[in-house]
Motif scaffolding. Structure first.
Motif, PDB file in Angstrom:
ATOM      1  N   PHE A  89       0.841  -1.191   0.000  1.00  9.35           N
ATOM      2  CA  PHE A  89       0.000   0.000   0.000  1.00  9.35           C
ATOM      3  C   PHE A  89       0.880   1.247   0.000  1.00  9.35           C
ATOM      4  CE2 PHE A  89      -3.406   2.716   1.896  1.00  9.35           C
ATOM      5  CZ  PHE A  89      -4.428   2.358   1.041  1.00  9.35           C
ATOM      6  N   THR A  90       0.578   2.218  -0.876  1.00  7.85           N
ATOM      7  CA  THR A  90       1.471   3.355  -1.046  1.00  7.85           C
ATOM      8  C   THR A  90       1.311   4.433   0.021  1.00  7.85           C
ATOM      9  OG1 THR A  90      -0.137   4.432  -2.512  1.00  7.85           O
ATOM     10  CG2 THR A  90       1.582   3.057  -3.534  1.00  7.85           C
ATOM     11  N   ASP A  91       0.187   4.460   0.738  1.00  2.47           N
ATOM     12  CA  ASP A  91      -0.062   5.528   1.705  1.00  2.47           C
ATOM     13  C   ASP A  91      -0.491   4.917   3.033  1.00  2.47           C
ATOM     14  OD1 ASP A  91      -0.816   7.738   3.164  1.00  2.47           O
ATOM     15  OD2 ASP A  91      -1.851   8.719   1.514  1.00  2.47           O
ATOM     16  N   SER A  92       0.471   4.762   3.944  1.00  2.00           N
ATOM     17  CA  SER A  92       0.188   4.080   5.204  1.00  2.00           C
ATOM     18  C   SER A  92      -0.863   4.801   6.028  1.00  2.00           C
ATOM     19  CB  SER A  92       1.475   3.942   6.024  1.00  2.00           C
ATOM     20  OG  SER A  92       2.029   5.225   6.323  1.00  2.00           O
ATOM     21  N   ARG A  93      -1.031   6.104   5.818  1.00  2.00           N
ATOM     22  CA  ARG A  93      -2.021   6.859   6.584  1.00  2.00           C
ATOM     23  C   ARG A  93      -3.439   6.381   6.295  1.00  2.00           C
ATOM     24  NH1 ARG A  93      -0.164  12.549   4.324  1.00  2.00           N
ATOM     25  NH2 ARG A  93      -0.136  11.195   2.490  1.00  2.00           N
ATOM     26  N   CYS A  94      -3.671   5.870   5.087  1.00  2.00           N
ATOM     27  CA  CYS A  94      -5.027   5.474   4.685  1.00  2.00           C
ATOM     28  C   CYS A  94      -5.210   3.966   4.642  1.00  2.00           C
ATOM     29  CB  CYS A  94      -5.364   6.088   3.334  1.00  2.00           C
ATOM     30  SG  CYS A  94      -5.369   7.899   3.336  1.00  2.00           S
ATOM     31  N   ILE A 158      -9.955  11.669   2.462  1.00  3.23           N
ATOM     32  CA  ILE A 158     -10.899  12.088   1.421  1.00  3.23           C
ATOM     33  C   ILE A 158     -10.138  12.751   0.266  1.00  3.23           C
ATOM     34  CG2 ILE A 158     -12.805  13.649   0.858  1.00  3.23           C
ATOM     35  CD1 ILE A 158     -13.805  13.276   3.730  1.00  3.23           C
ATOM     36  N   GLY A 159     -10.395  12.281  -0.938  1.00  2.00           N
ATOM     37  CA  GLY A 159      -9.774  12.842  -2.127  1.00  2.00           C
ATOM     38  C   GLY A 159      -8.391  12.305  -2.441  1.00  2.00           C
ATOM     39  N   ARG A 160      -7.853  11.464  -1.579  1.00  2.00           N
ATOM     40  CA  ARG A 160      -6.505  10.929  -1.810  1.00  2.00           C
ATOM     41  C   ARG A 160      -6.544   9.802  -2.840  1.00  2.00           C
ATOM     42  NH1 ARG A 160      -2.503  12.545   1.657  1.00  2.00           N
ATOM     43  NH2 ARG A 160      -3.173  13.545   3.607  1.00  2.00           N
ATOM     44  N   ASP A 161      -5.500   9.719  -3.631  1.00  2.00           N
ATOM     45  CA  ASP A 161      -5.289   8.613  -4.560  1.00  2.00           C
ATOM     46  C   ASP A 161      -4.234   7.685  -3.968  1.00  2.00           C
ATOM     47  OD1 ASP A 161      -7.016   9.555  -6.657  1.00  2.00           O
ATOM     48  OD2 ASP A 161      -5.482  11.053  -7.116  1.00  2.00           O
TER      49      ASP A 161
END
Length: 236
Positions: A89-94, A158-161
């Motif tokens: 997963f590229t964005d650990s925050r999400c 919200i809105g993140r890719d």
């Protein structure tokens, strides 16, 4: 963990969830189930002595079919330990906004046990995919704190890719807005170039339990929230 790549007739959908993998008849949990090639979690940890069996709170296939408007969704996997797909997963925050019951998301939160199940139709190119999870915590406060933190995290997504990369192929997702009603939060994540394929993720709290449901399909509309609400009604 074992990656289980399930071929699909349409190489476009990514399903976040588990797959049934067996070696010499042994069921291996924590697998990645992909349609068209993406991944989402495996599951999770046995109940402490005296705790109700968490799987009893989950919905049976007949109830899931009723909500989805289907007739042949069936249980394909279950597990009782946390999954770890952070490396894909590229964005650990999400990570927790897309995946159910992820180890990195629940680490240090006071969770004690988890039950997780995946249901889908038997055909290769299924119309629905559902993952339902119940996570027990040490206390009501621990569960509530996790819910409140999740609301903040999901809102920030919200809105993140984001991209899921299973080592063979990449799939791209975009997070949409969230809704909150009666301590149940929901968010839809839509696959880029997926012809409407999306996953609705719902997370709710009741007592010392967190309930998560991911419901994937072509333009899902409220099914994850309804399924989560029915599981919450079972929690005692």
């Amino acid at each position: 963990f074992v990656d289980c790549i399930v071929p699909r007739k349409e190489q476009r959908r990514v399903i976040a969830g588990l797959a049934v993998c067996s070696t010499a008849g042994l069921l291996l949990t924590g697998c990645v189930h992909t349609t068209g090639g993406t991944a989402v979690p495996g599951a999770r940890g046995a109940e402490p002595s005296g705790m109700p069996a968490l799987a009893n709170f989950l919905l049976d296939p007949a109830e899931v079919n009723l909500v989805l408007g289907s007739h042949d969704v069936e249980l394909v996997d279950s597990a009782d330990e946390m999954a770890d797909h952070s490396s894909q997963f590229t964005d650990s925050r999400c990570l927790g906004a897309l995946y159910n019951a992820e180890e990195d998301v629940y680490r240090g939160t006071g969770w004690t046990a988890v039950a997780d199940q995946v249901l889908t139709e038997p055909q290769d190119d299924s119309d629905h995919w559902v993952e339902q999870s119940v996570v027990a915590f040490e206390s009501h406060q621990h569960a509530t704190d996790f819910y409140d933190k999740s609301v903040q995290v999901w809102t920030d997504c919200i809105g993140r890719d984001v991209t899921v990369d299973n080592g063979e192929i990449q799939f791209h997702w975009r997070f949409e807005g969230i809704g909150i009603s009666d301590n149940v939060m929901s968010q839809t994540v839509r696959q880029e170039d997926g012809d409407g394929w999306a996953c609705e993720h719902a997370l709710g709290v009741k007592g010392s339990y967190i309930v998560e449901v991911s419901a994937c399909g072509n333009s899902p509309d409220g099914q994850a929230v309804l399924l989560a609400s029915r599981i919450i009604a079972n929690v005692q």
